[in-house]
Design a protein around this motif. Sequence first.
Motif, mmCIF file in Angstrom:
data_model
loop_
_atom_site.group_PDB
_atom_site.id
_atom_site.type_symbol
_atom_site.label_atom_id
_atom_site.label_comp_id
_atom_site.label_asym_id
_atom_site.label_seq_id
_atom_site.Cartn_x
_atom_site.Cartn_y
_atom_site.Cartn_z
ATOM 1 N N ARG A 107 -3.405 4.898 1.664
ATOM 2 C CA ARG A 107 -3.886 5.077 3.039
ATOM 3 C C ARG A 107 -3.505 6.504 3.432
ATOM 4 O O ARG A 107 -2.333 6.783 3.701
ATOM 5 C CB ARG A 107 -3.225 4.078 3.999
ATOM 6 C CG ARG A 107 -3.282 2.637 3.543
ATOM 7 C CD ARG A 107 -4.694 2.041 3.517
ATOM 8 N NE ARG A 107 -4.655 0.682 2.989
ATOM 9 C CZ ARG A 107 -4.969 0.362 1.719
ATOM 10 N NH1 ARG A 107 -5.347 1.287 0.860
ATOM 11 N NH2 ARG A 107 -4.905 -0.887 1.316
ATOM 12 N N LYS A 108 -4.499 7.399 3.421
ATOM 13 C CA LYS A 108 -4.219 8.823 3.647
ATOM 14 C C LYS A 108 -4.238 9.152 5.134
ATOM 15 O O LYS A 108 -5.152 8.758 5.852
ATOM 16 C CB LYS A 108 -5.288 9.631 2.904
ATOM 17 C CG LYS A 108 -5.124 11.123 2.993
ATOM 18 C CD LYS A 108 -5.988 11.767 1.933
ATOM 19 C CE LYS A 108 -6.589 13.067 2.397
ATOM 20 N NZ LYS A 108 -7.381 13.681 1.332
ATOM 21 N N ILE A 109 -3.221 9.872 5.549
ATOM 22 C CA ILE A 109 -3.061 10.247 6.953
ATOM 23 C C ILE A 109 -3.080 11.773 7.059
ATOM 24 O O ILE A 109 -2.371 12.448 6.297
ATOM 25 C CB ILE A 109 -1.681 9.753 7.491
ATOM 26 C CG1 ILE A 109 -1.493 8.241 7.294
ATOM 27 C CG2 ILE A 109 -1.450 10.183 8.926
ATOM 28 C CD1 ILE A 109 -2.207 7.360 8.257
ATOM 29 N N VAL A 162 -3.226 2.007 10.573
ATOM 30 C CA VAL A 162 -3.024 1.426 9.236
ATOM 31 C C VAL A 162 -2.186 0.143 9.328
ATOM 32 O O VAL A 162 -2.544 -0.889 8.757
ATOM 33 C CB VAL A 162 -2.323 2.437 8.288
ATOM 34 C CG1 VAL A 162 -1.945 1.782 6.969
ATOM 35 C CG2 VAL A 162 -3.215 3.653 8.047
ATOM 36 N N PHE A 163 -1.089 0.208 10.098
ATOM 37 C CA PHE A 163 -0.174 -0.946 10.146
ATOM 38 C C PHE A 163 -0.714 -2.121 10.960
ATOM 39 O O PHE A 163 -0.202 -3.228 10.847
ATOM 40 C CB PHE A 163 1.214 -0.520 10.645
ATOM 41 C CG PHE A 163 2.042 0.086 9.553
ATOM 42 C CD1 PHE A 163 2.903 -0.693 8.796
ATOM 43 C CD2 PHE A 163 1.929 1.442 9.246
ATOM 44 C CE1 PHE A 163 3.644 -0.144 7.766
ATOM 45 C CE2 PHE A 163 2.658 2.004 8.214
ATOM 46 C CZ PHE A 163 3.517 1.212 7.468
ATOM 47 N N PHE A 207 0.847 -1.187 0.000
ATOM 48 C CA PHE A 207 0.000 0.000 0.000
ATOM 49 C C PHE A 207 0.882 1.236 0.000
ATOM 50 O O PHE A 207 2.111 1.131 0.069
ATOM 51 C CB PHE A 207 -0.994 0.016 1.186
ATOM 52 C CG PHE A 207 -0.353 -0.024 2.549
ATOM 53 C CD1 PHE A 207 -0.019 1.142 3.218
ATOM 54 C CD2 PHE A 207 -0.089 -1.243 3.161
ATOM 55 C CE1 PHE A 207 0.559 1.113 4.476
ATOM 56 C CE2 PHE A 207 0.503 -1.295 4.427
ATOM 57 C CZ PHE A 207 0.819 -0.115 5.076
ATOM 58 N N SER A 251 -2.497 7.550 14.057
ATOM 59 C CA SER A 251 -3.211 7.211 12.805
ATOM 60 C C SER A 251 -2.410 6.204 11.974
ATOM 61 O O SER A 251 -2.970 5.324 11.329
ATOM 62 C CB SER A 251 -3.440 8.454 11.941
ATOM 63 O OG SER A 251 -3.944 9.501 12.701
ATOM 64 N N VAL A 252 -1.081 6.373 11.996
ATOM 65 C CA VAL A 252 -0.213 5.463 11.235
ATOM 66 C C VAL A 252 -0.347 4.037 11.790
ATOM 67 O O VAL A 252 -0.462 3.063 11.040
ATOM 68 C CB VAL A 252 1.256 5.938 11.308
ATOM 69 C CG1 VAL A 252 2.214 4.877 10.782
ATOM 70 C CG2 VAL A 252 1.430 7.248 10.524
ATOM 71 N N SER A 271 -4.046 -2.821 10.920
ATOM 72 C CA SER A 271 -5.340 -3.182 10.334
ATOM 73 C C SER A 271 -5.303 -4.601 9.768
ATOM 74 O O SER A 271 -4.347 -5.007 9.115
ATOM 75 C CB SER A 271 -5.684 -2.193 9.216
ATOM 76 O OG SER A 271 -6.641 -2.765 8.376
ATOM 77 N N LEU A 312 1.412 4.888 1.872
ATOM 78 C CA LEU A 312 1.064 5.749 2.999
ATOM 79 C C LEU A 312 1.225 7.185 2.526
ATOM 80 O O LEU A 312 2.310 7.563 2.066
ATOM 81 C CB LEU A 312 2.047 5.442 4.137
ATOM 82 C CG LEU A 312 1.662 5.801 5.549
ATOM 83 C CD1 LEU A 312 0.382 5.125 5.981
ATOM 84 C CD2 LEU A 312 2.803 5.389 6.495
ATOM 85 N N ASP A 368 -6.940 -5.604 7.403
ATOM 86 C CA ASP A 368 -7.070 -5.549 5.940
ATOM 87 C C ASP A 368 -5.713 -5.566 5.252
ATOM 88 O O ASP A 368 -5.606 -5.898 4.080
ATOM 89 C CB ASP A 368 -7.800 -4.262 5.501
ATOM 90 C CG ASP A 368 -9.219 -4.264 6.017
ATOM 91 O OD1 ASP A 368 -9.726 -5.366 6.307
ATOM 92 O OD2 ASP A 368 -9.803 -3.168 6.127
ATOM 93 N N GLU A 369 -4.665 -5.145 5.996
ATOM 94 C CA GLU A 369 -3.348 -5.064 5.370
ATOM 95 C C GLU A 369 -2.681 -6.427 5.424
ATOM 96 O O GLU A 369 -1.745 -6.649 6.156
ATOM 97 C CB GLU A 369 -2.483 -3.985 6.040
ATOM 98 C CG GLU A 369 -3.118 -2.609 6.124
ATOM 99 C CD GLU A 369 -3.498 -2.012 4.750
ATOM 100 O OE1 GLU A 369 -3.233 -2.630 3.692
ATOM 101 O OE2 GLU A 369 -4.103 -0.933 4.742
#
Length: 208
Positions: free
Chosen positions: A181-183, A199-200, A126, A195-196, A202, A128, A204-205
């Motif tokens: 993945r917008k932060i 994402v890491f 993905f 927020s980061v 999740s 970031l 889904d990743e």
Amino acid sequence: METVLEAATKEANGTVAEKKPTVVFVLGGPGSGKGTQCANIVQHFGYTHLSAGDLLRAEIKSGSENGTMIQNMIKEGKIVPSEVTIKLLQRAMAESGNDKFLIDGFPRNEENRAAFEDVTKIEPAFVLFFDCSEEEMERRLLSRNQGREDDNIETIRKRFKVFLESSLPVIEHYNSREKVRKIDAASPVEEVFESVKVVFTSKDEKAV
Ligand code: ADP
Ligand code: C5P
Ligand code: MG
């Protein structure tokens, strides 16, 4: 059909294709906090951080034959030919011994993106994307104090223009493939990292 013995022999001979490394591209305007957040991600998630800009600056310092060309490009905020940057990235990846990479500040334009895909056949897990206003990025760059030749207002303006014209289309490319993945990068460092982390961690990743 290949027998188990044939497969094992191939593997022993090193002819079986090696597993591709996991790559996360870390993008965002100059001063959006890519390097700062990558350092945090390394601590928590075991990635190796490769900043294209850092590799290019190290290449200048090493006295390489490309040094003067790279220095001039950086001074003007221009993007160094992909061939040069990709070689540096490939070498750093090979030397790291890791198989998980944060590639920071790359790909910076379509040429970077297409050439990396062509040469390495690697697709990022993905992308970031640190989203930050120019006003805030300018403030951060002018107080970064790392002695960088490009952290002056004249070059900063050129870098912003290159970001809008050449780098945003790359982010759009990945956005249309649902890879971005917008932060929100405007808040304090610790808040951005919260927020980061989401994402890491999740589910889904899958590739992470
Ligand atoms: P980039 O790698 O995207 O150019 P850096 O990580 O080098 O950005 O950050 C640029 C400057 O801004 C540095 O001096 C850094 O300490 C500072 N900085 C980074 N993130 C934040 C933040 N969230 N809030 C305020 N300052 C920040
Ligand atoms: O990412 P960073 O701010 O360290 O990049 C500094 C400069 O390095 C860029 O403005 C550009 O001149 C050069 N660079 C490049 N190609 C990349 C990354 C950085 O030419 N992929
Ligand atoms: Mg940086």
